[in-house]
Design an enzyme around this catalytic site. Structure first.
Site, PDB file in Angstrom:
ATOM      1  N   LYS A  50       2.647  -2.701   5.996  1.00  0.00           N
ATOM      2  CA  LYS A  50       2.744  -2.574   4.775  1.00  0.00           C
ATOM      3  C   LYS A  50       4.228  -2.112   4.284  1.00  0.00           C
ATOM      4  O   LYS A  50       4.741  -2.307   3.123  1.00  0.00           O
ATOM      5  CB  LYS A  50       1.739  -1.383   4.137  1.00  0.00           C
ATOM      6  CG  LYS A  50       0.298  -2.187   4.057  1.00  0.00           C
ATOM      7  CD  LYS A  50       0.151  -3.544   3.152  1.00  0.00           C
ATOM      8  CE  LYS A  50      -1.442  -3.870   3.101  1.00  0.00           C
ATOM      9  NZ  LYS A  50      -1.372  -4.951   2.359  1.00  0.00           N
TER      10      LYS A  50
ATOM     11  N   SER B  19       0.983  -1.146  -0.026  1.00  0.00           N
ATOM     12  CA  SER B  19      -0.276   0.099  -0.174  1.00  0.00           C
ATOM     13  C   SER B  19       0.969   1.201  -0.201  1.00  0.00           C
ATOM     14  O   SER B  19       2.087   1.162   0.311  1.00  0.00           O
ATOM     15  CB  SER B  19      -0.770   0.073   1.306  1.00  0.00           C
ATOM     16  OG  SER B  19      -1.512   1.209   1.362  1.00  0.00           O
TER      17      SER B  19
ATOM     18  N   TYR C 266      -1.350  -1.215  10.496  1.00  0.00           N
ATOM     19  CA  TYR C 266      -1.646  -1.664   9.300  1.00  0.00           C
ATOM     20  C   TYR C 266      -0.498  -0.835   8.157  1.00  0.00           C
ATOM     21  O   TYR C 266       0.078  -1.550   7.474  1.00  0.00           O
ATOM     22  CB  TYR C 266      -2.831  -0.949   8.668  1.00  0.00           C
ATOM     23  CG  TYR C 266      -3.062  -1.404   7.075  1.00  0.00           C
ATOM     24  CD1 TYR C 266      -3.598  -2.545   6.743  1.00  0.00           C
ATOM     25  CD2 TYR C 266      -3.000  -0.176   6.325  1.00  0.00           C
ATOM     26  CE1 TYR C 266      -3.843  -2.586   5.227  1.00  0.00           C
ATOM     27  CE2 TYR C 266      -3.189  -0.251   5.028  1.00  0.00           C
ATOM     28  CZ  TYR C 266      -3.838  -1.811   4.537  1.00  0.00           C
ATOM     29  OH  TYR C 266      -3.857  -1.769   2.964  1.00  0.00           O
TER      30      TYR C 266
END
Length: 279
Positions: A187, A170, A183
C-alpha cells in the site's frame, strides 16, 4: 423601503443559489455518460464505489474473480435502476485485464474512469516469517496489477480526451497495521505509483489520485476488528469513534472522478475517521 426589501430578498435568493450549487444540491449526475471500470467491485469498498459512480450517472462495468459474484451484484445494482454490467476479471492475468477493457469499449464506446481496488492479503504474522511466494503474490496483485491495469486503460481514456484514475491504497501505507507487513508495504508502494502516474499522464489530461481508507468494516478487514476488544482499541485511536463503512469511501471517489476535482492530481486522500496518518 419596499425596494430595499426586494433587493435584499433577491440578494439572499442569489446567495442561496450559489451556496446550493457549490454544495451540489442543484447539480445532478456529475458523472453523466462517463464510463467507469471498477475492479474487485462485488463486495465491500469496491461495491460501494461502483454503486455511487452509477448513482452519479456513470455507466459502470464491475468485475470480480467469480462469475456468481458478478451476476449477483449486477442483478442487485440493475434492480436499483443503475447502469451496471459486469465481467469476470482476475487482475493478475493479462488476458483478463484486456478482456475487461475490451468489454467496456464494446458496450459503451470508450472508457473515462478506472478505479483500481483489487488487493490480496494472504498473510498475518511476523514479517520475518513471510515467504518469497507470499511477497510475490502480494506485490503482483496489489502493485503490479494496478500498474498494468492502468496501462491497459490509458489508451482508451486518452481517446476520450482525458479522464481519471483512482487507486485504492490504505492508511496502512502511512501507518502500518500490525502483523500485515507485506500488505502494508504494497500500500505504501501505491502511494508512490500514484505520484509517478500522475506526473506521466498529466500531458494526456488524465488525472491520477489515491484513496487511502482507514479501517473500514468489511469482510476483507475482519481479521482486525472481529474481536470486540480489538475494535474498541482501534476506535480509541480515532477522532471519530467508529469504524468506517464502505459507503464512507464512495463519495470521495466520485468527487475525484468529477470535474469538481479537475485541478487535483497526484494526491492521496485519507478516509480514516481521524486515524493518525501524516502531518
Amino acid at each position: 423601503m419596499q425596494e430595499a426589501r426586494l433587493l435584499l430578498g433577491r440578494g439572499a435568493r442569489a446567495w442561496k443559489s450559489v451556496r446550493m450549487a457549490s454544495s451540489g444540491v442543484t447539480r445532478r449526475n456529475p458523472l453523466a455518460n462517463k464510463v467507469a471500470l471498477v475492479t474487485a467491485s462485488t463486495d465491500g469498498i469496491g461495491l460501494a464505489i461502483a454503486r455511487r459512480l452509477a448513482e452519479d450517472g456513470a455507466h459502470v462495468v464491475i468485475s470480480s474473480r467469480k462469475q456468481q459474484n458478478v451476476d449477483r451484484t449486477v442483478a442487485t445494482l440493475q434492480g436499483e435502476g443503475l447502469s451496471v454490467t459486469g465481467i469476470v476479471c482476475h487482475v493478475g492475468k493479462a488476458e483478463d485485464r484486456e478482456r475487461l477493457v475490451t468489454t467496456a469499449v464494446n458496450r459503451h464506446g470508450g472508457i473515462d474512469i478506472l478505479v483500481s481496488n483489487a488487493a490480496v492479503n494472504p498473510f498475518f504474522g511476523n514479517m520475518m516469517d513471510v515467504t518469497e511466494d507470499v511477497w510475490d503474490k502480494v506485490l503482483k496483485i496489489n502493485v503490479t496489477a494496478t500498474a498494468m491495469m492502468t496501462k491497459a486503460v490509458v489508451p482508451e481514456i486518452e481517446k476520450r480526451g482525458g479522464g481519471s484514475v483512482v487507486i485504492v491504497a490504505s492508511v496502512a501505507g502511512f501507518a502500518p497495521f500490525p502483523n500485515l507487513g507485506p500488505y502494508n508495504v504494497s500500500k505504501t508502494a501505491l502511494l508512490g505509483l500514484t505520484k509517478n502516474l500522475a506526473s506521466e499522464l498529466a500531458s494526456k489530461n488524465i488525472r491520477v489520485n489515491c484513496l487511502a481508507p482507514g479501517l473500514i468494516k468489511t469482510h476483507f478487514s475482519s481479521v482486525l476488528w472481529s474481536d470486540e476488544s480489538k475494535e474498541e482499541m482501534i476506535k480509541k485511536a480515532m477522532n471519530i469513534r467508529r469504524l468506517g463503512k464502505p459507503g464512507d469511501c464512495a463519495g470521495i471517489v466520485s468527487f475525484l472522478c468529477s470535474e469538481d476535482a479537475s485541478y487535483i492530481t497526484g494526491e492521496t486522500i485519507v478516509v480514516g475517521g481521524g486515524t493518525p496518518s501524516r502531518l
